[in-house]
Design an enzyme around this catalytic site. Structure first.
Site, short mmCIF file in Angstrom:
data_model
loop_
_atom_site.label_atom_id
_atom_site.label_comp_id
_atom_site.label_asym_id
_atom_site.label_seq_id
_atom_site.Cartn_x
_atom_site.Cartn_y
_atom_site.Cartn_z
N GLU A 171 46.33 36.94 32.18
CA GLU A 171 47.35 37.04 31.35
C GLU A 171 47.08 37.29 30.02
OE1 GLU A 171 50.17 34.10 34.06
OE2 GLU A 171 49.26 33.09 32.35
N GLU A 364 49.13 36.38 41.04
CA GLU A 364 49.85 35.17 40.94
C GLU A 364 51.30 34.99 41.41
OE1 GLU A 364 48.98 32.71 37.48
OE2 GLU A 364 47.03 33.59 37.20
#
Length: 468
Positions: A171, A364
């Site tokens: 991320e 995810e």
């Protein structure tokens, strides 16, 4: 139902700092996670404190064989984990690596290979060595590029025949919102200048391109991707000012995937930099490195969408959502205030594929919820129909995106075994197919129990998504 590609990589995802434990064993140094007992947005302590659940996690470090056997029973084709940088280089700036740390991951990858499970390895997943944060102020300092290069060369070389799929930073765009957790930046966000923040972003992007270059040199068969927090953004109304606010918000996230995939800073960021007094310092070779070493695929996390308005104060705040925004009146929310939007996943997949024409990997996705252990016919279990419903609805939208012509490599659910939450550092925010008996106060036996969703996901994989 859409047919998933026959080589579709089904599996689950984790991070070393959230489940390994053993924070100070076998030569491991401290990471930023060891001093954030309340999660990525909480206060930082001077030293590790007993209330930090991540210090023990779920003790995967000692129980990985048991857990991998459960993943294999579900039929995992791929397992996403991270390497704890501070297991390999305890301070981050040493010349030579820690052999015991390297051996642990050798053993882990060998265990996965026993079951034919492909590792998908994140090189830096919110676990910058604490020494790099406190001595160098993390990625604000260009020296981190060299330390990171030494680390990735070490693990690429060591595991070149054991790992094919790599992600450079988890991320990566989250550094804008959680600079200590994401970028090891010790300066508090409210005191951090935009110049320093975006210079740190530049250093990470250069380091990512360098890792891609080095990886392809060490093994040309490596598939190296970036990993971004994906969040489709909707205007609150058709008011063109809301649409413009939405575009400007989206560009802050596109910046990271655009540079990873296209190899240069996009034109739209020029005005933002100018208006905020930001002048990125390029070293010799940076532009060429970014241009010539773009990623092989785009991976992302997807949990929610967000809504933007030019006058957000006129609406209720979507503060439960990771990146804020305003509340979407058309969506339900999880127990932690994250708005649930399965169709948003289809939109993200189409958007990224149209934009980059690169394979995509959903690494995810999942529902954090308070699970209750009950007695079932085969022992303790969790009747988590709510999780099955969440995952089913999202996978249906993956199927729709495949019908739309999007190339999707695989899907790994977040926290396939319960682990410590990154945002809040709680155990009670559970995502897994496997319940771990550990609680927010640190008590529990660490015993593993299969939830109802375990058998559901096993069947999804067995049928290659036909029974979703």
């Amino acid at each position: 139902m859409t047919r998933f590609p026959k080589n579709f990589l089904w599996g689950g995802a984790t991070a070393a700092n959230q489940y390994e434990g053993a924070y100070n064993l076998d030569g491991k140094g401290l990471s930023v996670q060891d001093v954030t007992p309340k999660g990525g947005f909480g206060p930082v302590t001077e030293e590790p404190t007993p209330d930090n659940l991540k210090l023990e996690g779920i003790d995967f470090y000692h129980r990985y064989k048991e857990d991998i056997a459960l993943f294999a029973e579900m039929g995992f084709k791929v397992f996403r984990t991270s390497i704890a940088w501070s297991r390999i280089f305890p301070n981050g700036d040493e010349e030579t690596p820690n052999e015991k740390g390297l051996q642990f991951y050798d053993d882990l990858f060998d265990e996965l290979a026993k079951y034919g499970i492909e590792p998908l390895v994140t090189l830096s997943h919110y676990e910058t060595p604490l020494h790099l944060a406190r001595t160098y102020n993390g990625w604000t300092n260009r020296e981190l590029i060299g330390f990171y290069e030494r680390y990735v060369r070490t693990v690429f070389t060591r595991y070149k025949d054991k790992v094919k799929y790599w992600l450079t930073f988890n991320e990566v765009n989250s550094v804008l919102h959680a600079p200590f957790m994401s970028g090891g930046i010790a300066t508090p966000l409210e005191e951090l200048s935009k110049q320093d923040l975006y210079q740190a972003v530049h250093h990470e992007l250069v380091a990512s391109a360098l890792a891609t270059k080095v990886g392809h040199e060490i093994n040309p068969d490596f598939k190296i991707g970036c990993m971004v927090l994906a969040m489709p953004t909707y205007p609150m109304t058709p008011d063109p000012r809301d649409v413009l606010a939405t575009r400007q918000f989206s560009n802050q996230n596109y910046l990271f995937s655009d540079i990873h995939a296209r190899g240069k800073y996009p034109n739209y960021i020029t005005r933002f930099f100018k208006e905020n007094g930001i002048k990125i310092q390029f070293a010799d070779g940076d532009k060429e490195l970014l241009a010539h070493h773009t990623v092989d695929f785009i991976s992302f996390s997807y949990y929610m969408s967000t809504v933007q308005a030019h006058n957000p104060e006129a609406y209720s705040s979507g503060k439960g959502n990771i990146l804020g925004g305003v509340t979407n009146p058309y969506l339900e929310s999880s127990e932690w205030g994250w708005q649930i939007d399965p169709i948003g996943l289809r939109l993200v997949l189409n958007d990224f594929y149209d934009r980059y024409q690169l394979p995509l990997f959903i690494v995810e996705n999942g529902l954090g919820a308070k699970d209750v252990l009950v007695e079932g016919p085969n022992g303790p279990t969790v009747e988590d129909d709510y999780r099955i419903d969440y995952l089913r609805k999202h996978l249906e939208q993956v199927g729709e995106a495949l019908e739309d012509g999007v190339e999707v490599m695989g899907y790994t659910t977040w926290g396939c075994i319960d682990l410590v939450s990154a945002s809040t550092a709680e155990m009670s925010k559970r995502y897994g197919f496997i319940y771990v008996d550990r609680h927010d106060d640190g008590t529990g036996s660490l015993a593993r129990y299969k939830k109802k969703s375990f058998d559901w996901y096993k069947e999804v994989i067995e049928t290659n998504g036909a029974n979703i």
